[in-house]
Write a protein that holds these residues in place. Sequence first.
Motif, PDB file in Angstrom:
ATOM      1  N   TYR A 232      21.131  10.862  40.325  1.00  0.00           N
ATOM      2  CA  TYR A 232      21.715  11.405  39.207  1.00  0.00           C
ATOM      3  C   TYR A 232      21.535  10.516  38.140  1.00  0.00           C
ATOM      4  O   TYR A 232      21.566  10.803  36.803  1.00  0.00           O
ATOM      5  CB  TYR A 232      23.165  11.815  39.313  1.00  0.00           C
ATOM      6  CG  TYR A 232      23.385  13.007  40.361  1.00  0.00           C
ATOM      7  CD1 TYR A 232      22.829  14.268  39.814  1.00  0.00           C
ATOM      8  CD2 TYR A 232      23.842  13.018  41.512  1.00  0.00           C
ATOM      9  CE1 TYR A 232      22.821  15.610  40.532  1.00  0.00           C
ATOM     10  CE2 TYR A 232      23.979  14.128  42.349  1.00  0.00           C
ATOM     11  CZ  TYR A 232      23.508  15.211  41.733  1.00  0.00           C
ATOM     12  OH  TYR A 232      23.723  16.414  42.621  1.00  0.00           O
ATOM     13  N   GLU A 233      21.811   9.291  38.233  1.00  0.00           N
ATOM     14  CA  GLU A 233      21.629   7.954  37.413  1.00  0.00           C
ATOM     15  C   GLU A 233      20.389   8.117  36.385  1.00  0.00           C
ATOM     16  O   GLU A 233      20.518   8.313  35.193  1.00  0.00           O
ATOM     17  CB  GLU A 233      21.615   6.862  37.805  1.00  0.00           C
ATOM     18  CG  GLU A 233      21.987   5.696  37.037  1.00  0.00           C
ATOM     19  CD  GLU A 233      23.050   5.665  36.057  1.00  0.00           C
ATOM     20  OE1 GLU A 233      24.105   6.000  36.650  1.00  0.00           O
ATOM     21  OE2 GLU A 233      23.191   5.473  34.797  1.00  0.00           O
ATOM     22  N   SER A 234      19.116   8.500  37.008  1.00  0.00           N
ATOM     23  CA  SER A 234      18.007   8.669  36.266  1.00  0.00           C
ATOM     24  C   SER A 234      17.894   9.794  35.596  1.00  0.00           C
ATOM     25  O   SER A 234      17.165   9.870  34.449  1.00  0.00           O
ATOM     26  CB  SER A 234      16.758   8.392  37.285  1.00  0.00           C
ATOM     27  OG  SER A 234      16.724   8.747  38.240  1.00  0.00           O
ATOM     28  N   ARG A 235      18.398  11.056  36.107  1.00  0.00           N
ATOM     29  CA  ARG A 235      18.266  12.306  35.496  1.00  0.00           C
ATOM     30  C   ARG A 235      19.216  12.160  34.391  1.00  0.00           C
ATOM     31  O   ARG A 235      18.920  12.658  33.410  1.00  0.00           O
ATOM     32  CB  ARG A 235      19.048  13.319  36.261  1.00  0.00           C
ATOM     33  CG  ARG A 235      18.017  13.755  37.378  1.00  0.00           C
ATOM     34  CD  ARG A 235      18.679  14.907  38.383  1.00  0.00           C
ATOM     35  NE  ARG A 235      17.731  14.825  39.670  1.00  0.00           N
ATOM     36  CZ  ARG A 235      18.642  14.571  40.944  1.00  0.00           C
ATOM     37  NH1 ARG A 235      19.866  14.547  41.049  1.00  0.00           N
ATOM     38  NH2 ARG A 235      17.918  14.575  42.004  1.00  0.00           N
TER      39      ARG A 235
ATOM     40  N   ARG B 297      24.821  20.148  30.769  1.00  0.00           N
ATOM     41  CA  ARG B 297      24.248  19.625  31.795  1.00  0.00           C
ATOM     42  C   ARG B 297      24.373  18.200  32.394  1.00  0.00           C
ATOM     43  O   ARG B 297      24.600  17.974  33.628  1.00  0.00           O
ATOM     44  CB  ARG B 297      22.490  19.833  31.810  1.00  0.00           C
ATOM     45  CG  ARG B 297      21.846  19.814  32.979  1.00  0.00           C
ATOM     46  CD  ARG B 297      20.438  19.819  32.925  1.00  0.00           C
ATOM     47  NE  ARG B 297      19.781  20.975  32.087  1.00  0.00           N
ATOM     48  CZ  ARG B 297      18.542  21.195  31.700  1.00  0.00           C
ATOM     49  NH1 ARG B 297      17.777  20.122  32.325  1.00  0.00           N
ATOM     50  NH2 ARG B 297      18.052  22.132  30.864  1.00  0.00           N
ATOM     51  N   LYS B 298      24.525  17.428  31.478  1.00  0.00           N
ATOM     52  CA  LYS B 298      24.935  15.827  31.627  1.00  0.00           C
ATOM     53  C   LYS B 298      26.208  15.757  32.167  1.00  0.00           C
ATOM     54  O   LYS B 298      26.392  14.885  33.062  1.00  0.00           O
ATOM     55  CB  LYS B 298      24.760  15.116  30.147  1.00  0.00           C
ATOM     56  CG  LYS B 298      24.749  13.661  30.373  1.00  0.00           C
ATOM     57  CD  LYS B 298      24.862  13.069  29.091  1.00  0.00           C
ATOM     58  CE  LYS B 298      25.760  11.850  28.776  1.00  0.00           C
ATOM     59  NZ  LYS B 298      25.742  11.075  27.565  1.00  0.00           N
ATOM     60  N   ASN B 299      26.923  16.785  31.744  1.00  0.00           N
ATOM     61  CA  ASN B 299      28.631  16.580  32.370  1.00  0.00           C
ATOM     62  C   ASN B 299      28.481  16.916  33.769  1.00  0.00           C
ATOM     63  O   ASN B 299      29.227  16.435  34.687  1.00  0.00           O
ATOM     64  CB  ASN B 299      29.358  17.386  31.598  1.00  0.00           C
ATOM     65  CG  ASN B 299      30.607  16.814  31.380  1.00  0.00           C
ATOM     66  OD1 ASN B 299      30.883  15.726  31.315  1.00  0.00           O
ATOM     67  ND2 ASN B 299      31.602  17.769  31.410  1.00  0.00           N
ATOM     68  N   LYS B 300      27.419  17.961  34.117  1.00  0.00           N
ATOM     69  CA  LYS B 300      27.532  18.587  35.462  1.00  0.00           C
ATOM     70  C   LYS B 300      26.870  17.407  36.232  1.00  0.00           C
ATOM     71  O   LYS B 300      27.548  17.039  37.399  1.00  0.00           O
ATOM     72  CB  LYS B 300      26.715  19.651  35.491  1.00  0.00           C
ATOM     73  CG  LYS B 300      26.828  20.478  36.801  1.00  0.00           C
ATOM     74  CD  LYS B 300      25.919  21.870  36.786  1.00  0.00           C
ATOM     75  CE  LYS B 300      24.642  21.594  37.312  1.00  0.00           C
ATOM     76  NZ  LYS B 300      23.464  22.431  37.271  1.00  0.00           N
ATOM     77  N   TYR B 301      26.196  16.645  35.927  1.00  0.00           N
ATOM     78  CA  TYR B 301      25.412  15.685  36.732  1.00  0.00           C
ATOM     79  C   TYR B 301      26.453  14.532  36.710  1.00  0.00           C
ATOM     80  O   TYR B 301      26.489  13.640  37.898  1.00  0.00           O
ATOM     81  CB  TYR B 301      24.118  15.123  35.936  1.00  0.00           C
ATOM     82  CG  TYR B 301      22.905  15.889  36.058  1.00  0.00           C
ATOM     83  CD1 TYR B 301      22.918  16.791  37.072  1.00  0.00           C
ATOM     84  CD2 TYR B 301      21.908  15.747  35.288  1.00  0.00           C
ATOM     85  CE1 TYR B 301      21.681  17.570  37.182  1.00  0.00           C
ATOM     86  CE2 TYR B 301      20.544  16.318  35.192  1.00  0.00           C
ATOM     87  CZ  TYR B 301      20.774  17.423  36.192  1.00  0.00           C
ATOM     88  OH  TYR B 301      19.537  18.012  36.207  1.00  0.00           O
ATOM     89  N   LYS B 302      27.187  14.465  35.805  1.00  0.00           N
ATOM     90  CA  LYS B 302      28.085  13.196  35.860  1.00  0.00           C
ATOM     91  C   LYS B 302      29.146  13.375  36.992  1.00  0.00           C
ATOM     92  O   LYS B 302      29.600  12.483  37.593  1.00  0.00           O
ATOM     93  CB  LYS B 302      28.648  12.906  34.501  1.00  0.00           C
ATOM     94  CG  LYS B 302      28.058  12.017  33.526  1.00  0.00           C
ATOM     95  CD  LYS B 302      28.556  12.089  32.101  1.00  0.00           C
ATOM     96  CE  LYS B 302      29.133  10.675  31.774  1.00  0.00           C
ATOM     97  NZ  LYS B 302      29.491  10.814  30.457  1.00  0.00           N
TER      98      LYS B 302
ATOM     99  N   ILE C  74      30.940  11.814  43.229  1.00  0.00           N
ATOM    100  CA  ILE C  74      30.857  11.777  44.621  1.00  0.00           C
ATOM    101  C   ILE C  74      29.373  11.408  45.492  1.00  0.00           C
ATOM    102  O   ILE C  74      29.443  11.036  46.576  1.00  0.00           O
ATOM    103  CB  ILE C  74      31.346  13.132  45.098  1.00  0.00           C
ATOM    104  CG1 ILE C  74      30.852  14.205  44.187  1.00  0.00           C
ATOM    105  CG2 ILE C  74      32.906  13.341  45.010  1.00  0.00           C
ATOM    106  CD1 ILE C  74      31.180  15.611  44.728  1.00  0.00           C
ATOM    107  N   SER C  75      28.410  11.577  44.583  1.00  0.00           N
ATOM    108  CA  SER C  75      27.271  11.273  45.439  1.00  0.00           C
ATOM    109  C   SER C  75      26.158  10.683  44.471  1.00  0.00           C
ATOM    110  O   SER C  75      26.106  11.149  43.315  1.00  0.00           O
ATOM    111  CB  SER C  75      26.587  12.624  45.962  1.00  0.00           C
ATOM    112  OG  SER C  75      25.429  12.468  46.435  1.00  0.00           O
TER     113      SER C  75
END
Lengths: 107, 174
Positions: B104-107, B161-166, B171-172
């Motif tokens: 997620y970090e790199s996304r 979308r960024k919020n979803k990834y965050k 949790i993962s």
Amino acid sequence: MNFANGALTEAVYYILLSLLEARHGYGIMQNAEELSHGRVKLAAGTLYGAINTLLEKGWITALPGAKNSRKKEYIITDAGRQTLLRELARLEELVNNGKALLKEESL
Amino acid sequence: MRTVLHKWFWVWDYDKEEKWLNQKAAEGLALVATGICRYEFEDCERGEYLYRLELLENHPDSPESRKYLEFLEEAGIERVGSYMRWVYLRKKAADGPFDLFSDYESRIQHLNRILWLLVPITLLNLGMFLIGLNQSLGWVPFLNLAVGLLCLYGVIRFLIRKNKYKKEREISEN
């Protein structure tokens, strides 16, 4: 990547483990996948970012390139090895706690 | 045989663009070059290639980007075209699934790069609308307003979308 709390990301952990031997980028990907029996698939963009961060941190270093190879090889440094050892101790704690408590529960 | 197609995609639909290119490759048309709204294809085996788009930090011909693209080459990823800082990448489907990011970090970092491109254009156009309106420049400010609102829509899509990834990242990590 956040190293503040001491926990390494899975990508960083497997990169450091892979670089106990000199490897180039693609070699790291293959090794991580092999070690984890196909579970960990490091994507090239993510791996590139992680390698650069680890170089900055001084946990890995680039080997002077072989003459007829453009591919850069990397290897772990002493600082990187120390980090791995600390992480291993942390992971052991996680595993031991998990095992102990889940066993208790199933009795 | 070469096939040239013209098509327009908004920046915020770049995953639709990827999907379209992958669909073309599945039909036996492999993207080999790009221009403005222009896509050049060559015949390939059905499903021979997988395509991805990435917005680079620097221009594709800069030394930094070259280093990165060489690194990708090692992993069997080839650049077939570019548009400003966007690059069109492909990989042989036989080598397995093709993702550029595996956590997620790199996304999120990639989304941030896109936001840094889009937010200034949005603000510039909305700002010019307000200035133009004060100076009664007729319909011109409304052109700025239209562009500004359109880009704002894109910004909001990327922020969601960024919020979803965050949230996922809490949790993962991947």
